[in-house]
Write an enzyme that holds these catalytic residues in place. Sequence first.
Site, PDB file in Angstrom:
ATOM      1  CB  SER A 142      -4.514   3.972  12.236  1.00 21.01           C
ATOM      2  OG  SER A 142      -3.109   4.001  12.106  1.00 21.01           O
ATOM      3  CE1 TYR A 155      -4.171  -1.401  11.679  1.00 23.79           C
ATOM      4  CE2 TYR A 155      -2.473   0.231  11.248  1.00 23.79           C
ATOM      5  CZ  TYR A 155      -3.507  -0.237  12.031  1.00 23.79           C
ATOM      6  OH  TYR A 155      -3.886   0.447  13.160  1.00 23.79           O
TER       7      TYR A 155
HETATM    8  C1  8X3 Z   1      -0.890   2.247  14.241  1.00 16.26           C
HETATM    9  C2  8X3 Z   1      -0.046   3.269  13.579  1.00 16.26           C
HETATM   10  O1  8X3 Z   1       2.090   3.642  12.191  1.00 16.26           O
HETATM   11  O2  8X3 Z   1       1.706   1.409  13.102  1.00 16.26           O
HETATM   12  O3  8X3 Z   1      -2.227   2.394  13.932  1.00 16.26           O
HETATM   13  O4  8X3 Z   1       0.418   2.202  11.238  1.00 16.26           O
HETATM   14  S1  8X3 Z   1       1.066   2.577  12.486  1.00 16.26           S
END
Ligand code: 8X3
Length: 262
Positions: A142, A155
């Site tokens: 990502s 995340y």
């Molecule tokens: C998803 C992109 O911008 O939501 O992997 O982190 S974000």
Amino acid sequence: MSTDTGSRRALVTGASSGIGAATVRLLTQRGWSVIAVARRAERLEKLREETGCEVVVADVTSDADVNALAEFVASSGDISALVNNAGGAVGMDWVDQADAEDWARMYEVNVLGVQRVTKALLPSLRRASAQLGVADIVTISSTAAFLSYEGGAGYTAAKAAVHSMLVGLRLELSGEPLRVVEIAPGMVKTEEFTLNRFGGDAARTEALYEGVEHPLVAEDVADVVRYALESPPHVNLDLIQMKPVAQAMQHKLHRGPLKPKL
Ligand code: 8X3
């Protein structure tokens, strides 16, 4: 296209929806033989009916499931491409509010899932590379691997760990005909990613994409997976970051039509 896809077999994790399912669809259309892997048997079955892929129900966070998956591959034919796509975000809580369980879940799926599956399937990929001259480990990370944002720390930390792991893996595989490819998408509008992140809150999910002209879709990312896999065998696309034109940066998202300044 440099290689005969008719003799090539790919395994795609997180295949029950979104980027994973789109990758299964595209690769099967291109003549690849594909093993679709996910936890949800019913969705996999529909994908099998639609595309002719093989399916294996497995959870990438389970040693037993992943070992069984590796045994299935070893007994049914080696894979020349592994697409590590399973992953996801849980919540948008700030560090001072976040539940460590949510963070552990994100680390389990996004980081340890990739390590577990890659380790289990590396012997097969090595055998395939000996036959075909090259084999591939493509991982969907990502843009979050490269930039943090408020509410995203759990995340982004997990995706940064994925990136770091892949750099180490590429070094460890030096000298072998194995490509380690990282595809890092930004905003991709899929059926489930944001909905899952927001605990099923559809209105909050819609609001995220509101007014954004053409967010990426799963098929856009699948096309880059295909491009990487079908590139000439000596070409390793180490890292591809891709975002919609409307997203100059994660935090610089243009809402409304894109128009030239004339
Ligand atoms: C998803 C992109 O911008 O939501 O992997 O982190 S974000």
